[in-house]
Design a protein around this motif. Structure first.
Motif, PDB file in Angstrom:
ATOM      1  N   ASN A   4      25.224  -0.036  22.682  1.00  0.00           N
ATOM      2  CA  ASN A   4      26.186   0.407  23.541  1.00  0.00           C
ATOM      3  C   ASN A   4      25.247   0.679  25.400  1.00  0.00           C
ATOM      4  O   ASN A   4      26.007   0.573  26.224  1.00  0.00           O
ATOM      5  CB  ASN A   4      26.685   1.904  23.431  1.00  0.00           C
ATOM      6  CG  ASN A   4      27.722   1.664  22.298  1.00  0.00           C
ATOM      7  OD1 ASN A   4      28.407   0.668  22.054  1.00  0.00           O
ATOM      8  ND2 ASN A   4      27.926   2.576  21.338  1.00  0.00           N
ATOM      9  N   ILE A   5      24.150   1.362  25.100  1.00  0.00           N
ATOM     10  CA  ILE A   5      23.427   1.673  26.295  1.00  0.00           C
ATOM     11  C   ILE A   5      23.046   0.446  27.098  1.00  0.00           C
ATOM     12  O   ILE A   5      22.951   0.337  28.196  1.00  0.00           O
ATOM     13  CB  ILE A   5      22.473   2.549  26.095  1.00  0.00           C
ATOM     14  CG1 ILE A   5      23.240   3.982  25.748  1.00  0.00           C
ATOM     15  CG2 ILE A   5      21.717   3.176  27.228  1.00  0.00           C
ATOM     16  CD1 ILE A   5      22.037   5.065  25.152  1.00  0.00           C
ATOM     17  N   LEU A   6      22.210  -0.415  26.251  1.00  0.00           N
ATOM     18  CA  LEU A   6      21.562  -1.710  26.680  1.00  0.00           C
ATOM     19  C   LEU A   6      22.079  -3.016  26.765  1.00  0.00           C
ATOM     20  O   LEU A   6      22.133  -3.598  27.783  1.00  0.00           O
ATOM     21  CB  LEU A   6      20.097  -1.592  25.969  1.00  0.00           C
ATOM     22  CG  LEU A   6      19.272  -2.798  26.485  1.00  0.00           C
ATOM     23  CD1 LEU A   6      18.848  -2.421  27.697  1.00  0.00           C
ATOM     24  CD2 LEU A   6      17.870  -2.719  25.599  1.00  0.00           C
ATOM     25  N   LEU A   7      22.764  -3.288  25.807  1.00  0.00           N
ATOM     26  CA  LEU A   7      22.992  -4.556  25.129  1.00  0.00           C
ATOM     27  C   LEU A   7      24.262  -5.040  26.046  1.00  0.00           C
ATOM     28  O   LEU A   7      24.570  -6.109  26.564  1.00  0.00           O
ATOM     29  CB  LEU A   7      23.068  -5.049  23.746  1.00  0.00           C
ATOM     30  CG  LEU A   7      21.895  -4.966  22.858  1.00  0.00           C
ATOM     31  CD1 LEU A   7      21.980  -5.071  21.495  1.00  0.00           C
ATOM     32  CD2 LEU A   7      20.713  -5.884  23.533  1.00  0.00           C
ATOM     33  N   GLN A   8      25.467  -4.144  25.628  1.00  0.00           N
ATOM     34  CA  GLN A   8      26.729  -4.708  26.123  1.00  0.00           C
ATOM     35  C   GLN A   8      26.950  -4.370  27.403  1.00  0.00           C
ATOM     36  O   GLN A   8      27.524  -5.514  28.155  1.00  0.00           O
ATOM     37  CB  GLN A   8      27.590  -3.393  25.516  1.00  0.00           C
ATOM     38  CG  GLN A   8      28.094  -3.713  24.032  1.00  0.00           C
ATOM     39  CD  GLN A   8      29.272  -3.047  23.417  1.00  0.00           C
ATOM     40  OE1 GLN A   8      30.064  -2.580  23.964  1.00  0.00           O
ATOM     41  NE2 GLN A   8      29.367  -2.969  22.084  1.00  0.00           N
TER      42      GLN A   8
END
Length: 363
Positions: A299-303
């Motif tokens: 949620n914080i990095l990849l998306q």
């Protein structure tokens, strides 16, 4: 009226495409899947075509066959990861003490019955909940039509076989013809719309390519985090659970829940814990903690990296589009929502910019 022609053409083309997709939905799905597979295999085909063996280049048909073999090898490896798990689950089911399991399941139900009988007058006699559950299960089993299920299985097997043949043929053609279909499509574009259309095609290809690369990076990252975390905590079949979680994560929002649920089910059943105790609670907490780290990282990095950077869309846009796709076509709609939205969005932006910037549209 001349100014409205491009917009009318676009609306008419969209309606025609929608009607065609309704009439030939299966073929359209085969083409889309083939385009994705050909996009994945094309770098390998191009690399093999550039190699020389004893001064000779391999014929293109052989390079495509080798690439298909590599893909089939990955699929066999993927399926092979689940064979030991399924085999162990069958052994566990065959060794279960069903009388003991039935006793453990009915004990809390009996406690609820006693509480209700003591609390509510004339609610029923002892065993009324269990008897109703038995009757419901028995009625359900009686309504099951075995011949209907077998016919459906045969039909599904035939459909899968036809789909595999169709996708294989279309993918082979897309790899072999090396952009012939694309060039034919470009030749159909009128000169008046050529520059705008080429700009749209270039941006669509770039954004979709970035999106596919982003998804690949997302799957590798989730697989790495889940497999390492589960292995450190001593969960059996950590690699298999991680592979399933990485693939399931292709389904927006629902994918992480499916991955975590699968991990808990596999961890509990392979651990041989079939009653609620501290050992079971600790095992579930271990698995949930790993998937919590996976979800936070996603949620914080990849998306944001995949959706905001590659597709260049606001997170709220993505949220609305995914749920719109889910309402239209279920899970397939959720997976295909972002690529389809990207294509439509780029076409509309390019058309608007071309209409406002190029004088040829205003004459």
């Amino acid at each position: 009226m001349n100014r409205l022609k491009p917009i009318l053409y676009l609306i008419g083309g969209g309606i025609l495409l929608y009607l065609v997709s309704l009439l030939f939905s299966d073929i359209l799905i085969y083409i889309i899947i083939s385009m994705i597979i050909s996009t994945i295999l094309r770098p390998l085909v191009s690399y093999l075509n550039s190699l020389y063996f004893y001064g000779y280049k391999l014929p293109k048909i052989f390079t495509i066959i080798i690439s298909f073999s590599v893909l089939i090898g990955f699929i066999i490896l993927f399926v092979g990861l689940f064979i030991p798990l399924v085999s162990e689950q069958i052994q566990i089911l065959s060794k279960l003490d069903y009388d003991n399991l039935y006793s453990k399941i009915t004990t809390p139900i009996q406690a609820v019955e006693v509480f209700l009988i003591d609390s509510i007058p004339n609610i029923g006699s002892e065993g009324f909940i269990i008897d109703r559950l038995k009757d419901s299960i028995y009625s359900f089993v009686q309504t099951v039509d075995v011949s209907y299920i077998l016919n459906n299985l045969i039909s599904i097997t035939g459909s899968i076989f036809v789909a595999i043949l169709a996708i294989s043929f279309i993918t082979f053609f897309l790899l072999y013809e090396k952009g012939l279909a694309r060039r034919k499509l470009i030749q159909l574009i009128p000169n008046k719309y050529f520059e705008v259309s080429m700009g749209a095609i270039y941006k669509i290809e770039k954004l979709l390519s970035n999106y596919l690369l982003g998804l690949l990076f997302q799957m590798i990252s989730i697989f790495t985090i889940a497999s390492v975390g589960l292995s450190i905590l001593g969960i059996k079949y950590a690699i298999t659970i991680a592979v399933f979680a990485a693939v399931a994560n292709l389904i927006p929002y629902a994918g992480p829940i499916l991955g975590a649920s699968f991990g808990i089910i596999v961890g509990v059943t392979t651990g041989g814990i079939f009653e609620f105790n501290n050992e079971l609670l600790i095992l579930v907490i271990k698995i949930i903690s790993v998937f919590a780290v996976v979800q936070i990282t996603d949620n914080i990095l990849l998306q944001p990296l995949i959706f905001s950077k590659s597709v260049k869309a606001h997170p709220l846009e993505i949220f609305v589009i995914i749920f719109a796709g889910a309402s239209l076509a279920g899970v397939i709609g959720m997976v295909a929502a972002i690529p389809v939205y990207t294509i439509i969005r780029v076409i509309l932006i390019e058309l608007y910019q071309g209409y406002t910037q190029y004088k040829i549209f205003q004459n």
